[in-house]
Design a protein around this motif. Sequence first.
Motif, short mmCIF file in Angstrom:
data_model
loop_
_atom_site.label_atom_id
_atom_site.label_comp_id
_atom_site.label_asym_id
_atom_site.label_seq_id
_atom_site.Cartn_x
_atom_site.Cartn_y
_atom_site.Cartn_z
N GLY A 7 7.46 -2.24 -5.22
CA GLY A 7 8.81 -2.08 -5.76
C GLY A 7 8.61 -0.73 -6.36
N MET A 8 7.60 -0.24 -6.58
CA MET A 8 7.15 0.89 -7.73
C MET A 8 7.49 2.37 -6.80
SD MET A 8 7.01 0.01 -10.69
CE MET A 8 8.37 -1.05 -10.32
N GLY A 9 7.31 2.25 -5.36
CA GLY A 9 7.73 3.52 -4.47
C GLY A 9 6.45 4.05 -3.99
N LYS A 10 5.32 3.54 -4.14
CA LYS A 10 4.21 4.16 -3.67
C LYS A 10 4.17 4.16 -2.05
CE LYS A 10 1.50 -0.08 -3.86
NZ LYS A 10 2.87 -0.87 -3.95
N SER A 11 4.57 3.15 -1.27
CA SER A 11 4.56 3.18 0.01
C SER A 11 5.73 4.15 0.51
CB SER A 11 4.75 1.86 0.64
OG SER A 11 3.67 0.92 0.46
N THR A 12 6.83 4.12 -0.19
CA THR A 12 7.80 4.99 0.13
C THR A 12 7.38 6.47 0.01
OG1 THR A 12 9.41 3.46 -0.64
CG2 THR A 12 10.34 5.89 -0.45
N LEU A 13 6.57 6.90 -0.96
CA LEU A 13 6.28 8.27 -1.03
C LEU A 13 4.87 8.56 -0.14
CD1 LEU A 13 5.91 10.50 -2.48
CD2 LEU A 13 4.52 9.84 -4.24
N LEU A 14 4.40 7.37 0.16
CA LEU A 14 3.16 7.77 1.18
C LEU A 14 3.60 7.87 2.61
CD1 LEU A 14 0.00 7.27 1.41
CD2 LEU A 14 0.40 5.13 2.55
N GLU A 15 4.70 6.99 2.87
CA GLU A 15 5.34 7.36 4.30
C GLU A 15 6.16 8.76 4.45
OE1 GLU A 15 8.37 4.33 6.27
OE2 GLU A 15 9.55 5.96 4.81
N ALA A 16 6.70 9.17 2.95
CA ALA A 16 7.10 10.56 3.11
C ALA A 16 6.16 11.79 3.45
CB ALA A 16 7.83 10.91 1.72
N ILE A 17 5.01 11.49 2.76
CA ILE A 17 3.80 12.43 2.95
C ILE A 17 3.33 12.26 4.38
CG2 ILE A 17 1.33 12.74 2.33
CD1 ILE A 17 2.20 11.47 -0.44
N ALA A 18 3.41 11.18 5.04
CA ALA A 18 2.87 10.97 6.48
C ALA A 18 3.95 11.79 7.27
CB ALA A 18 2.71 9.74 6.61
N VAL A 19 4.90 11.68 7.00
CA VAL A 19 6.04 12.16 7.87
C VAL A 19 6.22 13.67 7.89
CG1 VAL A 19 8.57 12.40 8.54
CG2 VAL A 19 7.31 10.07 8.04
N ALA A 20 5.95 14.14 6.20
CA ALA A 20 6.05 15.72 6.24
C ALA A 20 4.79 16.23 6.72
CB ALA A 20 6.05 15.77 4.75
N ALA A 21 3.66 15.36 7.04
CA ALA A 21 2.69 15.97 7.49
C ALA A 21 2.53 15.96 8.92
CB ALA A 21 1.37 15.19 7.06
N GLY A 22 3.36 15.40 9.66
CA GLY A 22 3.71 15.42 11.22
C GLY A 22 3.26 14.28 11.85
N PHE A 23 3.20 12.99 11.07
CA PHE A 23 3.10 11.62 11.68
C PHE A 23 4.45 11.02 11.96
CE2 PHE A 23 -0.91 12.40 9.28
CZ PHE A 23 -1.78 12.31 10.34
N ASN A 24 4.25 10.11 12.85
CA ASN A 24 5.38 9.12 13.31
C ASN A 24 5.72 8.33 12.00
OD1 ASN A 24 7.39 7.91 15.19
ND2 ASN A 24 5.87 6.26 15.21
N PRO A 25 6.65 7.84 11.73
CA PRO A 25 6.96 6.91 10.44
C PRO A 25 6.40 5.58 10.60
CG PRO A 25 8.95 8.18 10.94
CD PRO A 25 8.20 8.55 12.08
N GLU A 26 6.25 4.99 11.71
CA GLU A 26 5.68 3.75 12.26
C GLU A 26 4.28 3.91 12.27
OE1 GLU A 26 8.14 0.91 14.94
OE2 GLU A 26 9.32 2.76 14.88
N GLY A 27 3.57 5.07 12.27
CA GLY A 27 2.17 4.98 12.29
C GLY A 27 1.59 5.70 13.79
#
Length: 252
Positions: A53-73
């Motif tokens: 609940g601290m937001g690490k996965s939420t931020l990681l997902e945002a980094i991945a999407v901003a880098a050009g990855f699909n949100p689901e992997g």
Amino acid sequence: MDFFAESQYVKGIRLKRDCIPSFYTFPFNLPSIQTLDELTFHPNVTYLVGENGMGKSTLLEAIAVAAGFNPEGGSFNFSFSTYDSHSELDHHIRLIKGVEKPQDGFFLRAETFYNVASNIEELDSEPMGGGKVIDSFGGVSLHQQSHGESFWATFMNRFRGNGIYIMDEPEAALSPLRQLSMLARIHELVRDHSQFIIATHSPIIMAYPNAKIIEFTEDGIQESSLEETGHYKIMKQFFEDKNRLLHHLLDE
């Protein structure tokens, strides 16, 4: 030792605070986001750690999407969508990129890995020239392996080097022995000009030497050492005095 500090692919991120509609709605109400201005990543391995609940996965997902990855992997060319549930945080961060572009990349997340495996099955069921997608994952259907084995097959076969690799809680599918083996494979890939950004709860996985550990807490984000993280401390306490801790937890 930094193997390729001058050519790291993602140097960090910057939060575009002026564009955020409200800091009272998710995900901007998370303490880690409310206090965020800029994060700098290690050229080799960066860990995002903290309680649920601290937001690490939420931020990681945002980094991945901003880098050009699909949100689901998946790799850069995966574009399927099973359920559109990712936050809008990726629209409000800016990646600080290095000079070189990665030749490879993968967003590996335990939560939606089943969906990636299913998409591979769908792609390979359609007539197409050349080899099948599954060939680059070891050649064996990911659905015909255990969750841990399919996860491991992806990590060992699909991660080719010269790439940016983002992983969300890889320990969810791996035994402690496999987690140790993962460190060895990460080291091989780092020496092959790769960069990792990993969200994890595992003190084993976050033990890669000289990595940067960024801990997410109720007070925001701070850089930490392995021994200073809450995860390491609780595991150390458990193994050093298991009976006392269990007595405290289970005493009625």
